[in-house]
Scaffold this motif. Structure first.
Motif, PDB file in Angstrom:
ATOM      1  N   SER A   1       0.830  -1.207   0.000  1.00  0.00           N
ATOM      2  CA  SER A   1       0.000   0.000   0.000  1.00  0.00           C
ATOM      3  C   SER A   1       0.864   1.257   0.000  1.00  0.00           C
ATOM      4  O   SER A   1       0.514   2.256  -0.634  1.00  0.00           O
ATOM      5  CB  SER A   1      -0.941  -0.009   1.203  1.00  0.00           C
ATOM      6  OG  SER A   1      -1.853  -1.088   1.113  1.00  0.00           O
ATOM      7  N   LEU A   2       1.981   1.209   0.710  1.00  0.00           N
ATOM      8  CA  LEU A   2       2.922   2.334   0.647  1.00  0.00           C
ATOM      9  C   LEU A   2       3.463   2.491  -0.769  1.00  0.00           C
ATOM     10  O   LEU A   2       3.508   3.598  -1.320  1.00  0.00           O
ATOM     11  CB  LEU A   2       4.075   2.115   1.626  1.00  0.00           C
ATOM     12  CG  LEU A   2       3.800   2.422   3.096  1.00  0.00           C
ATOM     13  CD1 LEU A   2       4.904   1.860   3.982  1.00  0.00           C
ATOM     14  CD2 LEU A   2       3.670   3.929   3.320  1.00  0.00           C
ATOM     15  N   ALA A   3       3.874   1.382  -1.378  1.00  0.00           N
ATOM     16  CA  ALA A   3       4.388   1.438  -2.747  1.00  0.00           C
ATOM     17  C   ALA A   3       3.316   1.918  -3.715  1.00  0.00           C
ATOM     18  O   ALA A   3       3.596   2.661  -4.660  1.00  0.00           O
ATOM     19  CB  ALA A   3       4.899   0.057  -3.165  1.00  0.00           C
TER      20      ALA A   3
ATOM     21  N   ARG B   1       8.773   6.922  -1.320  1.00  0.00           N
ATOM     22  CA  ARG B   1      10.110   6.394  -1.571  1.00  0.00           C
ATOM     23  C   ARG B   1      10.608   5.689  -0.312  1.00  0.00           C
ATOM     24  O   ARG B   1      10.644   6.279   0.763  1.00  0.00           O
ATOM     25  CB  ARG B   1      11.079   7.509  -1.978  1.00  0.00           C
ATOM     26  CG  ARG B   1      10.681   8.223  -3.276  1.00  0.00           C
ATOM     27  CD  ARG B   1      10.723   7.274  -4.468  1.00  0.00           C
ATOM     28  NE  ARG B   1      10.284   7.908  -5.718  1.00  0.00           N
ATOM     29  CZ  ARG B   1       9.065   7.804  -6.218  1.00  0.00           C
ATOM     30  NH1 ARG B   1       8.139   7.110  -5.583  1.00  0.00           N
ATOM     31  NH2 ARG B   1       8.759   8.384  -7.356  1.00  0.00           N
ATOM     32  N   PHE B   2      11.022   4.443  -0.459  1.00  0.00           N
ATOM     33  CA  PHE B   2      11.426   3.627   0.676  1.00  0.00           C
ATOM     34  C   PHE B   2      12.862   3.913   1.095  1.00  0.00           C
ATOM     35  O   PHE B   2      13.761   4.067   0.248  1.00  0.00           O
ATOM     36  CB  PHE B   2      11.297   2.141   0.325  1.00  0.00           C
ATOM     37  CG  PHE B   2       9.886   1.676   0.178  1.00  0.00           C
ATOM     38  CD1 PHE B   2       9.143   1.311   1.294  1.00  0.00           C
ATOM     39  CD2 PHE B   2       9.282   1.597  -1.071  1.00  0.00           C
ATOM     40  CE1 PHE B   2       7.832   0.877   1.171  1.00  0.00           C
ATOM     41  CE2 PHE B   2       7.975   1.163  -1.204  1.00  0.00           C
ATOM     42  CZ  PHE B   2       7.246   0.804  -0.086  1.00  0.00           C
ATOM     43  N   ALA B   3      13.087   3.947   2.390  1.00  0.00           N
ATOM     44  CA  ALA B   3      14.433   4.082   2.942  1.00  0.00           C
ATOM     45  C   ALA B   3      15.160   2.746   2.847  1.00  0.00           C
ATOM     46  O   ALA B   3      14.545   1.694   2.680  1.00  0.00           O
ATOM     47  CB  ALA B   3      14.359   4.543   4.394  1.00  0.00           C
TER      48      ALA B   3
ATOM     49  N   GLN C   1      13.946  -4.577   5.406  1.00  0.00           N
ATOM     50  CA  GLN C   1      12.846  -5.258   6.092  1.00  0.00           C
ATOM     51  C   GLN C   1      11.992  -6.051   5.111  1.00  0.00           C
ATOM     52  O   GLN C   1      11.619  -7.199   5.365  1.00  0.00           O
ATOM     53  CB  GLN C   1      11.957  -4.245   6.813  1.00  0.00           C
ATOM     54  CG  GLN C   1      12.465  -3.759   8.148  1.00  0.00           C
ATOM     55  CD  GLN C   1      11.475  -2.785   8.763  1.00  0.00           C
ATOM     56  OE1 GLN C   1      11.532  -1.574   8.520  1.00  0.00           O
ATOM     57  NE2 GLN C   1      10.563  -3.307   9.557  1.00  0.00           N
ATOM     58  N   MET C   2      11.674  -5.425   3.986  1.00  0.00           N
ATOM     59  CA  MET C   2      10.828  -6.097   2.999  1.00  0.00           C
ATOM     60  C   MET C   2      11.529  -7.307   2.401  1.00  0.00           C
ATOM     61  O   MET C   2      10.927  -8.368   2.230  1.00  0.00           O
ATOM     62  CB  MET C   2      10.422  -5.115   1.894  1.00  0.00           C
ATOM     63  CG  MET C   2       9.400  -4.079   2.326  1.00  0.00           C
ATOM     64  SD  MET C   2       8.718  -3.160   0.922  1.00  0.00           S
ATOM     65  CE  MET C   2      10.115  -2.165   0.425  1.00  0.00           C
TER      66      MET C   2
ATOM     67  N   LYS D   1       8.333  -2.098  -7.061  1.00  0.00           N
ATOM     68  CA  LYS D   1       8.158  -0.643  -7.171  1.00  0.00           C
ATOM     69  C   LYS D   1       9.294   0.109  -6.475  1.00  0.00           C
ATOM     70  O   LYS D   1       9.801   1.117  -7.003  1.00  0.00           O
ATOM     71  CB  LYS D   1       6.817  -0.242  -6.545  1.00  0.00           C
ATOM     72  CG  LYS D   1       6.522   1.265  -6.599  1.00  0.00           C
ATOM     73  CD  LYS D   1       6.357   1.752  -8.026  1.00  0.00           C
ATOM     74  CE  LYS D   1       5.837   3.171  -8.112  1.00  0.00           C
ATOM     75  NZ  LYS D   1       6.812   4.175  -7.672  1.00  0.00           N
ATOM     76  N   ALA D   2       9.721  -0.358  -5.292  1.00  0.00           N
ATOM     77  CA  ALA D   2      10.794   0.315  -4.558  1.00  0.00           C
ATOM     78  C   ALA D   2      12.087   0.331  -5.366  1.00  0.00           C
ATOM     79  O   ALA D   2      12.788   1.356  -5.434  1.00  0.00           O
ATOM     80  CB  ALA D   2      11.013  -0.372  -3.213  1.00  0.00           C
ATOM     81  N   LEU D   3      12.410  -0.794  -5.996  1.00  0.00           N
ATOM     82  CA  LEU D   3      13.645  -0.875  -6.781  1.00  0.00           C
ATOM     83  C   LEU D   3      13.509  -0.130  -8.109  1.00  0.00           C
ATOM     84  O   LEU D   3      14.492   0.425  -8.621  1.00  0.00           O
ATOM     85  CB  LEU D   3      14.003  -2.342  -7.010  1.00  0.00           C
ATOM     86  CG  LEU D   3      14.416  -3.084  -5.731  1.00  0.00           C
ATOM     87  CD1 LEU D   3      14.425  -4.587  -5.952  1.00  0.00           C
ATOM     88  CD2 LEU D   3      15.786  -2.603  -5.255  1.00  0.00           C
ATOM     89  N   GLU D   4      12.305  -0.093  -8.665  1.00  0.00           N
ATOM     90  CA  GLU D   4      12.078   0.716  -9.865  1.00  0.00           C
ATOM     91  C   GLU D   4      12.379   2.177  -9.585  1.00  0.00           C
ATOM     92  O   GLU D   4      13.038   2.858 -10.382  1.00  0.00           O
ATOM     93  CB  GLU D   4      10.627   0.561 -10.331  1.00  0.00           C
ATOM     94  CG  GLU D   4      10.277   1.423 -11.545  1.00  0.00           C
ATOM     95  CD  GLU D   4       8.834   1.275 -11.982  1.00  0.00           C
ATOM     96  OE1 GLU D   4       8.455   1.927 -12.985  1.00  0.00           O
ATOM     97  OE2 GLU D   4       8.073   0.546 -11.336  1.00  0.00           O
TER      98      GLU D   4
END
Length: 662
Positions: free
Chosen positions: A314-316, A322-324, A330-331, A354-357
């Motif tokens: 849901s955050l993505a 943008r993830f730290a 953690q993911m 999505k985070a790595l994209e």
């Protein structure tokens, strides 16, 4: 269970019933080479081993059974018997409790618990177990057996038994309720609703049935009726947390997100599973455009349950978060953990993609997207040939002659504006543009047309021989008018009095013929996007529900090609009826396309439609954050970062790569 295996297991069950345990064990061992992981084979082996006094061997068999089939309730009952044989009362109680928590229709387990609690001096627990024994004894044996099978996931056998029972015995509320629950599991919601309503007519105070009826109504998007049922339950038990949660869900369904947030927050103190409540609060905050509080609630959800994939996804899915580094770690750890369930795992895969994209790590991102899609597709029952058959039948049935014959059909209102197409094609952008007009109400993806199609199909239909759309040829002008008026009536709860409202259910492109026949003055807009961008946009999107075609390259390419074929048919038999809006052209010339949209809808130009991102309203789709920002061209070619891995998609799309412009 395969018919051949079932035939072999039947005689072994009889041997066990006759206490011929040595013969049963030899027979089950003979099956093991070919069916070593079958739950019934393992269970019968454990029973035979215990009854022969080989308790340690039985415990080993049960350990393997639990590893393979942790939701098989009878394994815990058998485990309890083993601990009783070893005179280990605490372990026996724990095992029997685990069994009845999975499957409350285990009379023998409740009887053992009654005795064990009595021996250990826990009178209250013994009385509770005794009450369950009494309840189950009051039920016909067939209903108890069918209920136990239901909880163990053997739905086909459970349904066969309960249907046979009802045919012989007539109305029986528990049997009818069980059949409704089986219908819910199979997503046959109209039958489930009818059964539960019949139960409530027989027993109006049966609160469990009323609760399940309200759940079915929610799943059918019949939120006003669901709220009515929830209010009746709360009138009886206003403190009941399940009823309060259900009422909050109806508020969400009716678009009353501020009220839903209040209700969910009131449920947080004392909640055993606060993660889901935080997630629900966050979704409503996101819908209202309150990004920072939504992010905080998503974080709270992730913190409340380790490895909670939906919270991370849901955050993505905000698209702007943008993830730290620590969150990424953690993911990754949660996704790799052996204890992570399939649903959490594929949510985490899409979130990591999505985070790595966003970090430009496209190769690693694609690996996670591919893994997430594979997991989701494996859990799906999607059959592309069913959609393709529907397309062929629409073309055969919905001819120019049919529409000419019913030229005076349907309800005359011009209120609805339908936006159809594929997801990730710019439909939310078009909706936001139109909903920025003073005369247009933005709602969301309404389920009314798909629900109407289900009703036209009838309750006894086959996917390979459907009644819809063939049945359209049998309807009269008056019946089409009735359908149109029903649609207008049922959607009234989403409106606040504006002249027009939007129905943004994308899959309605399959039902343009029906829409035209029942609402001839409704506007229909086809949101279209270049196929590589559209299809990859779907492949990297995890949908909350539906859109099962979006989880493999072959499925999404076939679906896109089918969409083009059907839209071309509508253009042929209903020329000028549908306005096609190309996403790339909207990006290139926003104001020109806004004026074109408004002119088609019969609306005066308003500058607010060009500055759509300033409009404050609820937006429930994956693009909710993006449509609150001005258009940017960079989004057009984002798929090209993944071009090295999309050769199979390009090949599967074939001539659709050029034909989409026709």
């Amino acid at each position: 269970m395969a018919a051949a295996l079932k035939a072999e297991i039947g005689p072994i069950r009889e041997l066990v019933k006759e206490h011929r345990f040595s013969e049963a064990l030899r027979a089950v061992d003979a099956l093991s080479s070919a069916h070593a992981e079958n739950c019934e084979v393992l269970y019968l082996r454990a029973v035979s081993q215990r009854m022969l006094g080989h308790t340690a061997a039985a415990l080993g068999t049960l350990a393997r059974l639990e590893e393979l089939h942790p939701r098989f309730s009878r394994l815990y009952q058998e485990l309890g018997y083993c601990h009783v044989a070893l005179k280990q009362a605490p372990q026996a109680i724990e095992a029997f409790l685990r069994g009845v928590n999975v499957n409350p229709a285990l009379p023998a387990s409740w009887q053992m618990l009654e005795g064990l609690y009595g021996m250990t001096g826990d009178a209250a627990a013994a009385a509770n177990a005794a009450a369950h024994v009494v309840t189950l004894k009051k039920l016909p044996a067939a209903v108890v057996t069918a209920t136990a099978l239901f909880y163990d996931g053997e739905l086909a056998e459970s349904e066969r038994i309960v249907r046979d029972f009802l045919l012989k015995q007539g109305h029986h509320v528990e049997a009818m309720r069980l059949l409704a629950r089986i219908g819910m599991e199979h997503d046959v919601l109209d039958d489930a609703q009818l059964l539960l309503e019949a139960v409530l007519e027989l027993e109006p105070t049966y609160h469990a049935a009323r609760f399940e009826c309200a759940q079915v109504l929610c799943r059918r998007h019949l939120y006003p009726q669901a709220r009515e049922q929830a209010e009746k339950l709360l009138a009886v038990d206003p403190a009941n947390r399940d009823y309060r949660t259900l009422y909050a869900m109806t508020c969400v369904g009716l678009g009353q997100h501020e009220r839903a947030i209040e209700l969910y927050r009131a449920l947080l103190p004392g909640a055993l599973q606060p993660a889901e409540l935080h997630l629900s609060i966050a979704h409503s905050l996101k819908t209202l455009g309150q990004r920072a509080p939504a992010v905080a609630e998503y974080h709270a959800a992730a913190a409340a349950r380790e490895g909670f994939g939906d919270a991370w996804w849901s955050l993505a899915n905000l698209k702007t978060y943008r993830f730290a580094d620590a969150e990424l770690g953690q993911m990754r750890a949660a996704e790799a953990a052996a204890t992570t369930g399939t649903i959490d795992r594929y949510h985490l895969c899409f979130a990591l993609g999505k985070a790595l994209e966003d970090r430009g790590e496209y190769a690693a991102s694609f690996e996670y997207y591919a893994r997430g899609n594979a997991l989701k597709r494996a859990a799906s029952r999607y059959r592309p040939e069913v959609i393709e058959l529907n397309t062929r039948l629409q073309i055969e049935v919905c001819t120019r002659e049919l529409f000419t014959r019913h030229g005076a059909s349907g309800a005359p209102a011009a209120d609805p504006i339908f936006i159809v197409g594929l997801p990730r094609s710019g439909s939310t952008l078009i909706e936001q543009i139109l909903a920025s007009h003073s005369a247009v109400e933005g709602t969301h993806e309404l389920a009314d047309i798909p629900r109407m199609v289900v009703e036209l199909q009838g309750r006894d239909w086959q996917a390979d021989n459907p009644r819809y759309p063939a049945g359209l040829t049998q309807l009269s002008d008056a019946e089409f008018r009735r359908l149109g008026e029903k649609y207008l009536h049922d959607t009234r709860s989403y409106r606040s009095g504006k002249a027009h409202f939007i129905d943004k259910m994308p899959n309605n492109f399959r039902h343009v013929g029906l829409i035209h026949l029942m609402l001839p003055r409704a506007r229909i807009i086809d949101a279209r996007r270049e196929p590589m961008a559209c299809c990859f946009g779907n492949l990297k999107q995890l949908f909350a529900h539906g859109q099962e075609f979006a989880y493999s390259v072959e499925d999404i390419a076939r679906y896109y090609r089918t969409y083009l074929e059907l839209m071309r048919h509508w253009d042929t038999v209903l020329p000028g009826r549908v306005l096609r809006v190309q996403y790339e052209e909207v990006v290139a010339d926003l104001e020109g396309n806004v004026r074109r949209l408004l002119a088609y809808c019969g609306l005066e130009f308003e500058p607010a439609c060009v500055e759509f991102y300033r409009t404050e309203r609820s937006v429930r789709t994956a693009s909710s954050e993006q449509v609150r920002q001005p258009i940017y061209r960079e989004a057009l070619d984002q798929w090209r970062h993944y071009e090295p891995w999309l050769g199979s998609l390009r090949e599967a799309l074939g001539d659709a790569l050029t034909r989409y412009r026709d």
